[in-house]
Enzyme design. Structure first.
Site, short mmCIF file in Angstrom:
data_model
loop_
_atom_site.label_atom_id
_atom_site.label_comp_id
_atom_site.label_asym_id
_atom_site.label_seq_id
_atom_site.Cartn_x
_atom_site.Cartn_y
_atom_site.Cartn_z
N HIS A 150 3.39 10.72 2.41
CA HIS A 150 2.94 11.75 1.47
C HIS A 150 3.78 13.03 1.54
CE1 HIS A 150 -0.36 9.18 0.59
NE2 HIS A 150 -0.84 9.24 1.81
N HIS A 178 0.83 -1.20 0.00
CA HIS A 178 0.00 0.00 0.00
C HIS A 178 0.87 1.26 0.00
CE1 HIS A 178 -3.55 2.42 0.20
NE2 HIS A 178 -2.86 3.20 1.02
ZN LIG Z 1 -3.04 5.23 0.81
#
Ligand SMILES: [Zn+2]
Length: 309
Positions: free
Chosen positions: A279, A252
């Protein structure tokens, strides 16, 4: 075609831009807002790129790294001149990049994309149902020419130049969590439509049980459940059906990286290497790459193949 590297022969269909044959959409809840949202993919012309459209606000937000305004729990796009935001774009972007779709409008009528099952697989299914079509223009590629690296403690992520004669993105990622159920995992692959579908698309987002209460208290994860996220409590996976694959967590994280790197605006040609990235680092990496004009160049995919012949 004798003498052409296999990667270029097999990727010949990727020399041209692609869009969808027809619109298609779905409805689901946003992971953090808990709000019910409709999402529709619509075909778009050559050189349009991926653009998110907040239909409830009448605002378009290009899916580019320089429009990322928040990376704390998901990648959030926004515009400097307005409050319009669109959150959790990474699983949608990963599906579009994984399926080789260059030009599309992603209409959303709320602040966040639907989380669906927490992976990119439902989006890949939708894109497959719509079908895609080659467009009458070559696809550009961002070629990495110098190594660019960003780090935060022992977490880092970098882009390196690719191997001569091979187009595309080679990716390697490792994670290291204190939770025993996750632990250390590593994965590497060459990103292609096949490898994305087979190795990454079904891997679901995950969270630690101890963090759920904090997130809920902060007004986040309102739409989260065992139906759309893997929840880990130390050595245990709380989802009754367990994991989809033993290293679903690393897969993931790599899926997220595919989505975040897709915000470059064109497919990357080079090597992506990450350890404990997320991120925020992924976005800092693209900002660092594009801030250094000597670190990259935009090339048309077709001449690269001709040059290799
Ligand atoms: Zn994700």
């Amino acid at each position: 075609m004798d003498g052409l590297p296999q990667s270029l022969v097999s990727d010949s269909t990727t020399w041209f831009q692609r869009t969808l044959k027809a619109p298609i959409g779905c409805v689901g809840v946003g992971l953090h807002s808990g709000q019910r949202v409709s999402l529709n993919f619509r075909p778009a012309p050559v050189d349009h790129g991926i653009v998110f459209r907040r239909t409830d606000l009448g605002v378009d937000i290009p899916a580019r790294f320089d429009h990322v305004v928040d990376t704390r729990l998901s990648t959030v796009l926004g515009l400097a001149r307005s409050d319009a935001r669109i959150g959790t774009v990474e699983h949608v972007m990963a599906a579009l990049a994984g399926c080789g779709i260059d030009n599309v409008v992603v209409e959303v009528d709320g602040p966040e994309t639907p989380i669906l099952d927490g992976s990119s697989a439902p989006y890949v299914f939708l894109l497959d149902c719509a079908g895609s079509v080659e467009q009458d223009a070559p696809r550009s590629t961002i070629e990495v020419r110098r190594t660019v690296r960003v780090s935060d403690g022992d977490a880092f992520v970098e882009l390196r130049p690719g191997n001569p004669g091979s187009a595309g993105l080679d990716m390697a990622l490792s994670i290291d969590f204190a939770a025993v159920a996750i632990g250390r995992q590593a994965l590497s692959l060459r990103l292609t439509p096949d490898s994305f579908r087979q190795e990454l698309a079904r891997a679901r987002t995950f969270t630690l049980a101890e963090e759920i209460e904090q997130m809920r208290a902060a007004g986040l994860a309102q739409g989260g459940s065992l139906d759309n996220a893997v929840v880990v409590d130390q050595a245990r996976v709380l989802n009754p059906a367990g994991l989809r694959m033993p290293d679903e967590f690393a897969r993931h994280k790599l899926l997220d990286a595919v989505g975040d790197m897709a915000l470059a605006g064109a497919p990357l040609h080079g090597r992506f290497i990450a350890h404990r990235s997320g991120h925020a680092l992924n976005n800092r990496l693209l900002r660092a790459l594009f801030a250094d004009a000597s670190a990259w160049r935009e090339i048309s995919a077709a001449p690269l193949a001709v040059a290799a012949a």
